[in-house]
Scaffold this active site. Structure first.
Site, PDB file in Angstrom:
ATOM      1  N   THR A 182       0.843  -1.202   0.000  1.00 31.20           N
ATOM      2  CA  THR A 182       0.000   0.000   0.000  1.00 31.20           C
ATOM      3  C   THR A 182       0.877   1.251   0.000  1.00 31.20           C
ATOM      4  OG1 THR A 182      -0.168   0.132   2.426  1.00 31.20           O
ATOM      5  CG2 THR A 182      -1.795  -1.233   1.268  1.00 31.20           C
ATOM      6  N   GLY A 183       0.320   2.295  -0.592  1.00 35.28           N
ATOM      7  CA  GLY A 183       1.064   3.548  -0.659  1.00 35.28           C
ATOM      8  C   GLY A 183       2.400   3.395  -1.357  1.00 35.28           C
ATOM      9  N   TYR A 199       1.320  11.695  14.825  1.00 36.63           N
ATOM     10  CA  TYR A 199       2.036  10.734  13.987  1.00 36.63           C
ATOM     11  C   TYR A 199       2.701   9.662  14.852  1.00 36.63           C
ATOM     12  CZ  TYR A 199       5.657   8.953  10.801  1.00 36.63           C
ATOM     13  OH  TYR A 199       6.488   8.150  10.047  1.00 36.63           O
ATOM     14  N   THR A 205       3.373   4.229  -4.695  1.00 39.05           N
ATOM     15  CA  THR A 205       3.679   4.954  -5.927  1.00 39.05           C
ATOM     16  C   THR A 205       4.945   5.795  -5.801  1.00 39.05           C
ATOM     17  OG1 THR A 205       2.243   6.798  -5.263  1.00 39.05           O
ATOM     18  CG2 THR A 205       1.262   5.065  -6.632  1.00 39.05           C
TER      19      THR A 205
END
Length: 264
Positions: A13-14, A154, A16
């Site tokens: 996932t994520g 975060y 790119t």
């Protein structure tokens, strides 16, 4: 050691850009059929184009889906109903003063950084355990252990990922499925690289100087005294996804350049 992942499917996932992209490339080089994921079709298509030019024999596909939402996760699952390797990498950081953050901002970050991996793990892990083999990797952060005051939200999400990862490893004990977390330190990824370029431009210095200033002020305990490369992080993930790592599970594996001052 030669890692072979032929006949294995991997969802990253994520993926790119940044660490996710490097992980996807590393798994593809090892022979896995890799599914690229990003929020937009444009980003996914661009990543596939570049990776196919770099690795013409790689088995690659892509799914555009915003997995920060239940609908996005469902869309990814509909396109890829099963996988051998799941790398929960999607996430972001938004530096902001704690006292200025809203409930919505906290919840939005939690949806992306934590609940996306919960939803996908909930779907894919039972299929892995039924087969008796699987690899799940959560991309956490050294910020899970060193909570940054400028990104408390975060740090919280990355600590939560450690809890989920360890709990799932306990849940699937003895099944042939391993679950681990990887904790990068400051890494020359898309987000941090752009931040350094912006800082350098504002201060009239080079990006290399901005990197060193960041390390001296924000991560002075670094032992490598530089940002890690995305490939260095990916190397750990590819190993953890391999057959050779069958005895490594329930672990929090640091690729933090020694930032965290502990021997455990």
């Amino acid at each position: 050691m030669k890692i072979e992942l032929e006949n294995r499917t991997a969802v990253v996932t994520g993926s790119t850009a940044g660490i996710g992209r490097a992980i996807a490339e590393g798994l593809a080089r090892a022979g896995a059929s890799v599914v690229i994921n990003g929020r937009t079709q444009e980003r996914v298509d661009a990543a596939l184009h570049d990776m196919r030019a770099l690795l013409p024999n790689a088995k690659l596909s892509g799914v555009a889906a915003d997995i920060a939402t239940p609908e996005g996760c469902a869309a990814l699952i509909a396109r890829v109903p099963d996988t051998d390797i799941l790398v929960n990498n999607a996430g972001t950081a938004r530096p902001k003063n704690f006292f200025d953050q809203t409930d919505e901002e906290w919840l939005d970050l939690f949806q992306l950084n934590v609940l996306s991996s919960v939803r996908l793990s909930r779907h894919y892990i039972p299929k892995m355990t039924a087969r008796g083999w699987g690899r799940v990797v959560f991309i956490s952060s050294e910020s899970a252990l060193n909570i940054p005051k400028e990104m408390i939200d975060y740090g919280m999400t990355k600590t939560a990922m450690l809890a989920v990862s360890r709990g799932l490893a306990e849940l699937v004990a003895g099944s042939g499925v391993t679950v681990n977390a990887v904790l990068p330190g400051p890494t020359d990824s898309e987000i941090l690289s752009n931040w350094m370029k912006s800082t350098a431009q504002e201060q009239g210095i080079t990006p290399a100087q901005a990197e060193q200033d960041f390390l001296k002020t924000m991560r002075p305990t670094t032992l490598i005294q530089r940002f890690a490369t995305t490939e260095e992080v990916a190397n750990m993930v590819v190993y953890v996804a391999s057959e050779q790592a069958s005895a490594t599970t329930g672990s929090a594996l640091r690729v933090d350049g020694g930032v965290v001052r502990t021997i455990t």
